[in-house]
Design a protein around this motif. Structure first.
Motif, PDB file in Angstrom:
ATOM      1  N   ALA A  56       0.974  -1.415  -0.304  1.00  0.00           N
ATOM      2  CA  ALA A  56       0.356   0.159  -0.251  1.00  0.00           C
ATOM      3  C   ALA A  56       1.011   1.699  -0.025  1.00  0.00           C
ATOM      4  O   ALA A  56       1.020   1.927  -0.855  1.00  0.00           O
ATOM      5  CB  ALA A  56      -1.371  -0.198   1.187  1.00  0.00           C
ATOM      6  N   VAL A  57       1.880   0.936   0.652  1.00  0.00           N
ATOM      7  CA  VAL A  57       2.682   2.147   0.465  1.00  0.00           C
ATOM      8  C   VAL A  57       3.325   2.848  -0.724  1.00  0.00           C
ATOM      9  O   VAL A  57       3.376   3.371  -0.901  1.00  0.00           O
ATOM     10  CB  VAL A  57       4.041   1.880   2.394  1.00  0.00           C
ATOM     11  N   ALA A  66       7.675   1.263   8.767  1.00  0.00           N
ATOM     12  CA  ALA A  66       6.502   0.772   8.650  1.00  0.00           C
ATOM     13  C   ALA A  66       5.995   0.806   9.181  1.00  0.00           C
ATOM     14  O   ALA A  66       4.276  -0.241   9.031  1.00  0.00           O
ATOM     15  CB  ALA A  66       7.171  -0.387   7.156  1.00  0.00           C
ATOM     16  N   ALA A  67       6.402   0.522  10.497  1.00  0.00           N
ATOM     17  CA  ALA A  67       5.189  -0.039  11.932  1.00  0.00           C
ATOM     18  C   ALA A  67       5.702   0.851  13.376  1.00  0.00           C
ATOM     19  O   ALA A  67       7.102   0.960  13.209  1.00  0.00           O
ATOM     20  CB  ALA A  67       5.010  -1.700  11.635  1.00  0.00           C
ATOM     21  N   PRO A  68       5.391   0.442  14.093  1.00  0.00           N
ATOM     22  CA  PRO A  68       5.814   0.940  15.415  1.00  0.00           C
ATOM     23  C   PRO A  68       6.576  -0.154  15.444  1.00  0.00           C
ATOM     24  O   PRO A  68       6.313  -1.054  15.348  1.00  0.00           O
ATOM     25  CB  PRO A  68       4.339   1.012  15.881  1.00  0.00           C
ATOM     26  N   ALA A  83       3.653   5.280  -5.656  1.00  0.00           N
ATOM     27  CA  ALA A  83       3.318   5.560  -7.179  1.00  0.00           C
ATOM     28  C   ALA A  83       2.690   6.980  -7.699  1.00  0.00           C
ATOM     29  O   ALA A  83       3.124   7.245  -8.619  1.00  0.00           O
ATOM     30  CB  ALA A  83       3.574   3.773  -7.668  1.00  0.00           C
ATOM     31  N   PHE A  84       1.307   6.353  -6.305  1.00  0.00           N
ATOM     32  CA  PHE A  84       0.148   7.196  -7.228  1.00  0.00           C
ATOM     33  C   PHE A  84       0.740   8.879  -7.329  1.00  0.00           C
ATOM     34  O   PHE A  84       0.590   9.785  -8.231  1.00  0.00           O
ATOM     35  CB  PHE A  84      -1.270   6.776  -6.224  1.00  0.00           C
ATOM     36  N   PHE A  85       0.986   9.087  -6.249  1.00  0.00           N
ATOM     37  CA  PHE A  85       1.801  10.895  -6.020  1.00  0.00           C
ATOM     38  C   PHE A  85       2.696  11.170  -6.931  1.00  0.00           C
ATOM     39  O   PHE A  85       2.892  12.576  -8.130  1.00  0.00           O
ATOM     40  CB  PHE A  85       1.950  10.960  -4.390  1.00  0.00           C
ATOM     41  N   ARG A  86       3.524  10.264  -7.206  1.00  0.00           N
ATOM     42  CA  ARG A  86       4.941  10.222  -7.957  1.00  0.00           C
ATOM     43  C   ARG A  86       3.683  11.091  -9.617  1.00  0.00           C
ATOM     44  O   ARG A  86       3.820  11.636 -10.559  1.00  0.00           O
ATOM     45  CB  ARG A  86       5.950   9.070  -8.351  1.00  0.00           C
TER      46      ARG A  86
END
Length: 186
Positions: free
Chosen positions: A114-115, A139-141, A120-123
């Motif tokens: 998802a990250v 990526a996680a606590p 990629a979407f924002f780029r």
């Protein structure tokens, strides 16, 4: 940043910062120090938040929490679980029309795929700089054995945005909502 232009300037005037933060009341409060950090890092920029429509009518949306704090200047909305191609294209068009100079990624990670998909979407939306993408150990606590507890979300977000400076989590001013006099009296 922008080379030899004055801080906060682009060829078209005021810089535009898009902050990607999902959630409502609790998610917004947890990220307050990071909103303050972004405001300090980009004091003369227009700062908008890309956020979701709250999943419950009882949930206070982000813009009501931040109100007239000056930490943001506006919002862009998208529904949770954005999957329909037409909706995705509409969001991409809205982001492209805004023409952000930088995206600040301040959303809880939902797995590496998802990250990467979001990045990629924002780029593809034409955003030249993206700060705060939670990769690797961010990526996680994390469990902090020296403190005998798990890392707080505010700490994880601050580490993701470290290149912008210190989020000053221990400073009470970093948690200030900048209430207006009317809000104070209410």
């Amino acid at each position: 940043m922008t080379g030899d232009r004055p801080k906060g300037e682009t060829g078209r005037g005021r810089r535009r910062i898009l902050i990607y933060r999902l959630g409502s009341l609790g998610d917004t409060v947890v990220s307050l120090p990071c909103f303050h950090l972004v405001a300090r890092a980009f004091p003369d920029a227009e700062r908008r938040v890309l956020t979701n429509v709250p999943v419950s009518a009882k949930a206070a949306p982000l813009e009501l929490v931040l109100g007239d704090s000056g930490l943001i200047h506006g919002i862009m909305r998208h529904p949770i679980g954005l999957r329909r191609p037409g909706d995705i294209l509409a969001l991409a068009r809205a982001i492209r029309a805004y023409k952000p100079d930088c995206l600040i990624y301040m959303t809880e990670p939902h797995g590496p795929m998802a990250v990467w998909r979001n990045h990629a979407f924002f780029r593809l939306c034409g955003i030249p700089r993206i700060v705060g993408v939670p990769l690797g150990d961010l990526a996680a606590p994390r469990y902090l054995p020296a403190r005998g507890r798990w890392e707080y979300e505010a700490e994880r977000l601050a580490l993701c945005l470290d290149e912008l400076g210190d989020a000053e989590l221990d400073n009470a001013a970093s948690w200030d909502l900048h209430f207006t006099p009317a809000e104070e009296s209410a």
